[in-house]
Write an enzyme that holds these catalytic residues in place. Structure first.
Site, short mmCIF file in Angstrom:
data_model
loop_
_atom_site.label_atom_id
_atom_site.label_comp_id
_atom_site.label_asym_id
_atom_site.label_seq_id
_atom_site.Cartn_x
_atom_site.Cartn_y
_atom_site.Cartn_z
N HIS A 138 1.22 -20.74 -4.16
CA HIS A 138 0.48 -19.47 -4.21
C HIS A 138 1.45 -18.30 -4.09
CE1 HIS A 138 -3.29 -21.70 -3.53
NE2 HIS A 138 -3.87 -20.65 -4.08
N HIS A 139 0.95 -17.12 -4.47
CA HIS A 139 1.71 -15.87 -4.44
C HIS A 139 2.23 -15.50 -3.03
CE1 HIS A 139 -1.87 -14.01 -2.65
NE2 HIS A 139 -2.54 -14.80 -3.47
N LYS A 142 -0.16 -14.37 0.12
CA LYS A 142 -1.17 -15.25 0.74
C LYS A 142 -0.83 -15.46 2.22
CE LYS A 142 -3.97 -19.32 -0.04
NZ LYS A 142 -5.22 -18.59 0.15
#
Ligand SMILES: NC(=O)c1ccc[n+]([C@@H]2O[C@H](COP(=O)([O-])OP(=O)(O)OC[C@H]3O[C@@H](n4cnc5c(N)ncnc54)[C@H](O)[C@@H]3O)[C@@H](O)[C@H]2O)c1
Length: 248
Positions: A138-139, A142
């Site tokens: 995830h980015h 997060k």
């Protein structure tokens, strides 16, 4: 349908795009932060509304739902983080003979992924040469790990596989036990969410990946769920809608 959008943030805007693409009209955008047409849900604002789609924040959700229920306006809730209020909200809906559908993941693709992984986890029950594990990306903004989607996927693996009994999410300074399911998380860049489940043996490796490109999958699922809700009464989850959609 004439739709009220409550919570006009990142998801609210995506939902508006999908509603327009599917030929629906926007009755009103309500956003507490001042980004919509007004800041509060009111009985007046709900007049002529066929369905509400709410992706806001959990504070104030009970108040909004009370107003939807009193006017018997069906609502789809995508807001997360209100599990502690679920019983009260269910009572509000049922006592008012109204309609609500909620879910923590409205992406149809994610539900297809859950099903494929459940099936794969069960297929290796009698073939112990295959191990199973998961990696998610995830980015860099997060705040939690593993992701909610990773945890849901892991629960489905534990449910369907007879060797895996617990999830291990930390780094390992030892060999992993056969009954542990390793779920690893990587954070960085702009990635909206990639989840890969690997089945691995001496001879080969099989990978099942869900790669979310953006938020539109969640928004499309929420709009489709609101269409599905039109002839229903009661308290539903997104799984009820998905099961019918995928004809399970
Ligand atoms: N179920 C799913 O599939 C799914 C997918 C993505 C996000 N989410 C959830 O949806 C919610 C919104 O996500 P987002 O990324 O759009 O957040 P966001 O912060 O971009 O937008 C939320 C908006 O809601 C408004 N708001 C807060 N409380 C309100 C209230 N009581 N009434 C009206 N407006 C209110 C805020 O002013 C803000 O503009 C979060 O809870 C998130 O976890 C769910």
């Amino acid at each position: 349908m004439n739709v009220m959008i409550t919570g006009y943030g990142r998801m609210g805007r995506e939902i508006e795009n999908i509603l327009i693409q599917r030929g629906h009209s926007i009755a009103l955008r309500v956003d507490k932060g001042g980004y919509g047409d007004c800041t509060e849900v009111t009985a007046d604002g709900l007049k002529g509304v066929d369905v509400v789609i709410e992706f806001s924040l959990p504070q104030g959700i009970e108040n909004n739902i009370r107003l939807y229920a009193q006017s018997k306006t069906p609502v789809v809730i995508g807001t997360t983080g209100w599990d502690d209020k679920k019983d009260i909200i269910k009572d509000i809906i049922l006592n008012n003979k109204s309609t609500l559908l909620y879910g923590s993941n409205f992406s149809v693709g994610a539900h297809i992924f859950f099903d494929l992984v459940s099936k794969a986890a069960g297929l290796i029950n009698n073939t112990p040469e295959y191990d199973i594990m998961m990696l998610e990306y995830h980015h860099n903004k997060k705040k939690d790990s593993p992701s909610g989607t990773a945890l849901t996927t892991a629960e489905k693996i534990l449910k369907n596989n007879n060797r895996k009994e617990k999830i291990w999410t930390d780094k390992l300074d030892r060999a992993i036990d056969d009954n542990e399911l390793h779920v690893a998380s990587v954070r960085g860049g702009q990635i909206p969410g990639i989840h890969t489940v690997t089945l691995d043996s001496f001879a080969d490796s099989i990978q099942i990946t869900h790669n979310a490109r953006n938020r539109s999958g969640f928004a499309l699922g929420a709009v489709m769920a609101s269409e599905w809700l039109q002839d229903k009464k009661g308290f539903f989850t997104v799984e009820d809608f998905i099961e019918e959609l995928l004809k399970k």
